[in-house]
Design a protein around this motif. Structure first.
Motif, short mmCIF file in Angstrom:
data_model
loop_
_atom_site.label_atom_id
_atom_site.label_comp_id
_atom_site.label_asym_id
_atom_site.label_seq_id
_atom_site.Cartn_x
_atom_site.Cartn_y
_atom_site.Cartn_z
N GLN A 101 0.83 -1.20 0.00
CA GLN A 101 0.00 0.00 0.00
C GLN A 101 0.86 1.25 0.00
N SER A 102 0.26 2.34 -0.43
CA SER A 102 0.96 3.62 -0.47
C SER A 102 1.56 3.95 0.89
N GLY A 103 2.83 4.39 0.87
CA GLY A 103 3.54 4.68 2.11
C GLY A 103 4.32 3.51 2.66
N GLY A 104 4.13 2.35 2.07
CA GLY A 104 4.80 1.16 2.54
C GLY A 104 6.20 1.01 1.98
N SER A 105 6.80 -0.13 2.29
CA SER A 105 8.19 -0.39 1.90
C SER A 105 8.34 -1.78 1.29
N LEU A 106 9.30 -1.90 0.41
CA LEU A 106 9.73 -3.18 -0.14
C LEU A 106 11.25 -3.14 -0.27
N ARG A 107 11.85 -4.32 -0.35
CA ARG A 107 13.28 -4.39 -0.56
C ARG A 107 13.56 -5.32 -1.73
N LEU A 108 14.16 -4.78 -2.78
CA LEU A 108 14.54 -5.58 -3.93
C LEU A 108 15.98 -6.09 -3.76
N SER A 109 16.20 -7.28 -4.23
CA SER A 109 17.55 -7.85 -4.24
C SER A 109 17.83 -8.42 -5.61
#
Length: 114
Positions: free
Chosen positions: A13-21
């Motif tokens: 959701q908007s405002g959230g975070s993810l981490r790409l590797s």
């Protein structure tokens, strides 16, 4: 031969975070980047890291995304914070290799809902 495999995309959701590797195998890498692409648009550079550690970012992600790579150029990371719907795209890992063509991963989808 360099092989790149991305992971970490998903739905947030908007405002959230993810981490790409991006897991890289092979040798000769001297720069790595994250690009993104949305339907009907050209692939664009999001963030880049060069040997020596210098980095560059597209304006829309400055202060939100941070690119980093381990000392062996094996794992490229991109923590993404304060995500907004305009960050929705397929994100691609890219590597520049000495005396070789550019290398690309298969891409990972990031979807940010409003």
């Amino acid at each position: 031969q360099v092989h790149l495999v991305e992971s970490g995309g998903g739905y947030v959701q908007s405002g959230g975070s993810l981490r790409l590797s991006c897991a890289a195998s092979g040798s000769g890498i001297y720069a790595m980047s994250w690009y993104r692409q949305t339907p009907g648009k050209q692939r664009e550079l999001v963030a880049k890291i060069l040997s020596g550690g210098s980095t560059e970012y597209v304006d829309s992600v400055k202060g939100r995304f941070t690119i980093s790579v381990d000392s062996e150029w094996n794992i490229l990371s991109l923590p993404m914070n304060k995500l907004e719907p305009e960050h929705t795209a397929v994100y691609y890992c890219h590597a520049q290799v000495v005396a070789s063509v550019d290398h690309w991963g298969q891409g990972t989808q990031v979807t940010v809902s409003s």
